[in-house]
Design a protein around this motif. Structure first.
Motif, PDB file in Angstrom:
ATOM      1  N   SER A   2      59.707 -10.708  38.061  1.00 20.44           N
ATOM      2  CA  SER A   2      59.005 -11.366  39.148  1.00 20.44           C
ATOM      3  C   SER A   2      60.016 -11.110  40.319  1.00 20.44           C
ATOM      4  O   SER A   2      59.741 -10.477  41.304  1.00 20.44           O
ATOM      5  CB  SER A   2      58.681 -12.435  38.909  1.00 20.44           C
ATOM      6  OG  SER A   2      59.411 -13.592  38.333  1.00 20.44           O
ATOM      7  N   LEU A   3      60.973 -12.033  40.371  1.00 20.94           N
ATOM      8  CA  LEU A   3      61.934 -12.271  41.571  1.00 20.94           C
ATOM      9  C   LEU A   3      63.549 -11.927  40.997  1.00 20.94           C
ATOM     10  O   LEU A   3      63.701 -12.091  39.996  1.00 20.94           O
ATOM     11  CB  LEU A   3      61.882 -13.640  41.851  1.00 20.94           C
ATOM     12  CG  LEU A   3      60.555 -13.950  42.341  1.00 20.94           C
ATOM     13  CD1 LEU A   3      60.495 -15.654  42.742  1.00 20.94           C
ATOM     14  CD2 LEU A   3      60.201 -13.205  43.706  1.00 20.94           C
ATOM     15  N   LEU A   4      64.039 -11.323  41.742  1.00 20.99           N
ATOM     16  CA  LEU A   4      65.623 -11.209  41.729  1.00 20.99           C
ATOM     17  C   LEU A   4      66.326 -11.759  42.906  1.00 20.99           C
ATOM     18  O   LEU A   4      65.874 -11.130  44.109  1.00 20.99           O
ATOM     19  CB  LEU A   4      65.783  -9.649  41.643  1.00 20.99           C
ATOM     20  CG  LEU A   4      65.559  -8.852  40.316  1.00 20.99           C
ATOM     21  CD1 LEU A   4      65.843  -7.446  40.384  1.00 20.99           C
ATOM     22  CD2 LEU A   4      66.442  -9.683  39.260  1.00 20.99           C
ATOM     23  N   ASN A   5      67.154 -12.746  42.771  1.00 19.92           N
ATOM     24  CA  ASN A   5      67.896 -13.216  43.881  1.00 19.92           C
ATOM     25  C   ASN A   5      66.896 -13.816  45.052  1.00 19.92           C
ATOM     26  O   ASN A   5      67.032 -13.770  46.087  1.00 19.92           O
ATOM     27  CB  ASN A   5      68.911 -12.355  44.363  1.00 19.92           C
ATOM     28  CG  ASN A   5      70.042 -13.032  45.174  1.00 19.92           C
ATOM     29  OD1 ASN A   5      70.135 -14.134  44.985  1.00 19.92           O
ATOM     30  ND2 ASN A   5      70.378 -12.338  46.123  1.00 19.92           N
ATOM     31  N   GLY A   6      65.763 -14.193  44.443  1.00 18.03           N
ATOM     32  CA  GLY A   6      64.837 -14.688  45.589  1.00 18.03           C
ATOM     33  C   GLY A   6      63.694 -13.558  46.090  1.00 18.03           C
ATOM     34  O   GLY A   6      63.113 -14.068  47.089  1.00 18.03           O
ATOM     35  N   LEU A   7      64.112 -12.435  45.934  1.00 19.37           N
ATOM     36  CA  LEU A   7      63.155 -11.421  46.511  1.00 19.37           C
ATOM     37  C   LEU A   7      62.234 -10.740  45.336  1.00 19.37           C
ATOM     38  O   LEU A   7      62.682 -10.655  44.199  1.00 19.37           O
ATOM     39  CB  LEU A   7      63.950 -10.043  47.027  1.00 19.37           C
ATOM     40  CG  LEU A   7      64.695 -10.628  48.225  1.00 19.37           C
ATOM     41  CD1 LEU A   7      65.759  -9.297  48.525  1.00 19.37           C
ATOM     42  CD2 LEU A   7      63.993 -10.836  49.356  1.00 19.37           C
ATOM     43  N   PRO A   8      61.110 -10.325  45.874  1.00 21.83           N
ATOM     44  CA  PRO A   8      60.319  -9.602  44.682  1.00 21.83           C
ATOM     45  C   PRO A   8      61.016  -8.354  44.201  1.00 21.83           C
ATOM     46  O   PRO A   8      61.667  -7.613  44.616  1.00 21.83           O
ATOM     47  CB  PRO A   8      59.182  -8.902  45.577  1.00 21.83           C
ATOM     48  CG  PRO A   8      58.864  -9.911  46.632  1.00 21.83           C
ATOM     49  CD  PRO A   8      60.424 -10.276  47.047  1.00 21.83           C
ATOM     50  N   ALA A   9      61.350  -8.440  42.762  1.00 20.33           N
ATOM     51  CA  ALA A   9      61.964  -7.252  42.088  1.00 20.33           C
ATOM     52  C   ALA A   9      61.452  -6.035  42.438  1.00 20.33           C
ATOM     53  O   ALA A   9      62.220  -5.054  42.321  1.00 20.33           O
ATOM     54  CB  ALA A   9      61.636  -7.632  40.717  1.00 20.33           C
ATOM     55  N   HIS A  10      60.090  -5.919  42.914  1.00 23.83           N
ATOM     56  CA  HIS A  10      59.828  -4.456  42.895  1.00 23.83           C
ATOM     57  C   HIS A  10      60.222  -3.960  44.232  1.00 23.83           C
ATOM     58  O   HIS A  10      60.761  -2.617  43.998  1.00 23.83           O
ATOM     59  CB  HIS A  10      58.120  -4.522  43.106  1.00 23.83           C
ATOM     60  CG  HIS A  10      57.556  -3.077  43.407  1.00 23.83           C
ATOM     61  ND1 HIS A  10      57.574  -1.939  42.535  1.00 23.83           N
ATOM     62  CD2 HIS A  10      57.142  -2.630  44.677  1.00 23.83           C
ATOM     63  CE1 HIS A  10      56.987  -0.991  43.130  1.00 23.83           C
ATOM     64  NE2 HIS A  10      56.790  -1.254  44.513  1.00 23.83           N
ATOM     65  N   VAL A  11      60.697  -4.522  45.249  1.00 17.75           N
ATOM     66  CA  VAL A  11      61.228  -4.142  46.344  1.00 17.75           C
ATOM     67  C   VAL A  11      62.540  -3.653  46.533  1.00 17.75           C
ATOM     68  O   VAL A  11      63.257  -2.844  47.036  1.00 17.75           O
ATOM     69  CB  VAL A  11      61.199  -4.784  47.607  1.00 17.75           C
ATOM     70  CG1 VAL A  11      59.642  -5.326  47.952  1.00 17.75           C
ATOM     71  CG2 VAL A  11      61.797  -6.221  47.274  1.00 17.75           C
ATOM     72  N   LEU A  12      63.287  -4.336  45.193  1.00 12.19           N
ATOM     73  CA  LEU A  12      64.725  -3.786  44.822  1.00 12.19           C
ATOM     74  C   LEU A  12      64.654  -2.782  43.701  1.00 12.19           C
ATOM     75  O   LEU A  12      65.278  -1.805  43.978  1.00 12.19           O
ATOM     76  CB  LEU A  12      65.348  -4.931  44.324  1.00 12.19           C
ATOM     77  CG  LEU A  12      65.491  -6.201  45.505  1.00 12.19           C
ATOM     78  CD1 LEU A  12      66.218  -7.449  44.447  1.00 12.19           C
ATOM     79  CD2 LEU A  12      66.454  -5.725  46.364  1.00 12.19           C
ATOM     80  N   LEU A  13      63.489  -2.882  42.720  1.00  8.36           N
ATOM     81  CA  LEU A  13      64.003  -1.690  41.820  1.00  8.36           C
ATOM     82  C   LEU A  13      63.092  -0.247  42.221  1.00  8.36           C
ATOM     83  O   LEU A  13      63.707   0.644  41.674  1.00  8.36           O
ATOM     84  CB  LEU A  13      63.036  -2.303  40.524  1.00  8.36           C
ATOM     85  CG  LEU A  13      63.465  -3.555  39.851  1.00  8.36           C
ATOM     86  CD1 LEU A  13      62.377  -3.898  38.698  1.00  8.36           C
ATOM     87  CD2 LEU A  13      64.771  -3.177  39.174  1.00  8.36           C
ATOM     88  N   VAL A  14      62.487  -0.385  43.239  1.00 14.21           N
ATOM     89  CA  VAL A  14      61.827   0.815  43.682  1.00 14.21           C
ATOM     90  C   VAL A  14      62.783   1.734  44.085  1.00 14.21           C
ATOM     91  O   VAL A  14      62.865   2.875  43.948  1.00 14.21           O
ATOM     92  CB  VAL A  14      60.871   0.526  44.891  1.00 14.21           C
ATOM     93  CG1 VAL A  14      61.573   0.099  46.252  1.00 14.21           C
ATOM     94  CG2 VAL A  14      60.072   1.725  44.966  1.00 14.21           C
ATOM     95  N   HIS A  15      64.203   1.238  44.827  1.00 16.33           N
ATOM     96  CA  HIS A  15      65.147   2.214  45.279  1.00 16.33           C
ATOM     97  C   HIS A  15      65.618   2.991  43.967  1.00 16.33           C
ATOM     98  O   HIS A  15      66.270   4.003  44.134  1.00 16.33           O
ATOM     99  CB  HIS A  15      66.130   1.297  45.927  1.00 16.33           C
ATOM    100  CG  HIS A  15      65.595   0.791  46.925  1.00 16.33           C
ATOM    101  ND1 HIS A  15      65.159  -0.560  47.303  1.00 16.33           N
ATOM    102  CD2 HIS A  15      65.700   1.271  48.372  1.00 16.33           C
ATOM    103  CE1 HIS A  15      64.561  -0.683  48.333  1.00 16.33           C
ATOM    104  NE2 HIS A  15      64.927   0.368  49.281  1.00 16.33           N
ATOM    105  N   VAL A  16      65.887   2.264  42.768  1.00 21.05           N
ATOM    106  CA  VAL A  16      66.282   3.098  41.770  1.00 21.05           C
ATOM    107  C   VAL A  16      65.347   4.236  41.474  1.00 21.05           C
ATOM    108  O   VAL A  16      65.970   5.416  41.085  1.00 21.05           O
ATOM    109  CB  VAL A  16      66.354   2.021  40.529  1.00 21.05           C
ATOM    110  CG1 VAL A  16      66.780   2.644  39.084  1.00 21.05           C
ATOM    111  CG2 VAL A  16      67.365   0.876  40.469  1.00 21.05           C
TER     112      VAL A  16
END
Length: 166
Positions: A2-16
């Protein structure tokens, strides 16, 4: 997830996914068209494709969590529908990467003597180009729809504050 460091994980993982799918597609096409390249890379090609494949369900799973935590929006629904279509492309990249790697492991003498080996290499190269192009186009379509969903009403087309160059 769900969250990574307070941000939705999707918005970070999408870059991968946005980085790995085109990178895997490019390396796959190079290796399919240049067998020496595939031999030089060894198992790095299928490992890269496996990491790419694994990143897709992680990202879509995080996207499903995020979808439940934002307002109902047709642009978000469209993005989610397109995102669900990425897994088959990533699977295709992985299968072809493994196949190209296995074909490249055959000895050059065995490859030269077998007509079926040449046909197999040509078929793998053609399929690799088609699947790589499809995967890159699909990532673009998904990313474009996600950007539109995220930003369609989140900014002003005219500057709201004076700034340099406005």
């Amino acid at each position: 997830m769900s969250l990574l460091n307070g941000l939705p994980a999707h918005v970070l993982l999408v870059h991968v996914v946005v980085v790995l799918v085109p990178l895997t597609a490019l390396v796959l096409v190079i290796c399919a068209l240049w067998p020496q390249g595939a031999r030089r890379l060894g198992p790095a090609l299928p490992v890269l494709a496996l990491v790419t494949l694994a990143s897709v369900p992680l990202t879509t799973g995080a996207g499903e969590w995020l979808e439940r935590h934002v307002a109902d929006d047709p642009l978000v629904r469209r993005h989610a529908e397109l995102g669900d279509g990425m897994l088959p492309w990533a699977l295709g990249l992985f299968v072809l990467a493994a196949g190209v790697w296995l074909i490249s492991r055959r000895t050059p003498a065995a490859q030269a003597g077998a007509r079926s080996g040449a046909v197999l290499r040509v078929a793998a190269a053609v399929l690799s180009v088609v699947v790589a192009a499809g995967a890159v186009v699909e990532v673009y379509r998904i990313g474009d729809s996600g950007a539109k969903a995220a930003w369609h009403d989140a900014y002003s087309k005219t500057a709201t504050r004076p700034g340099d160059g406005d």
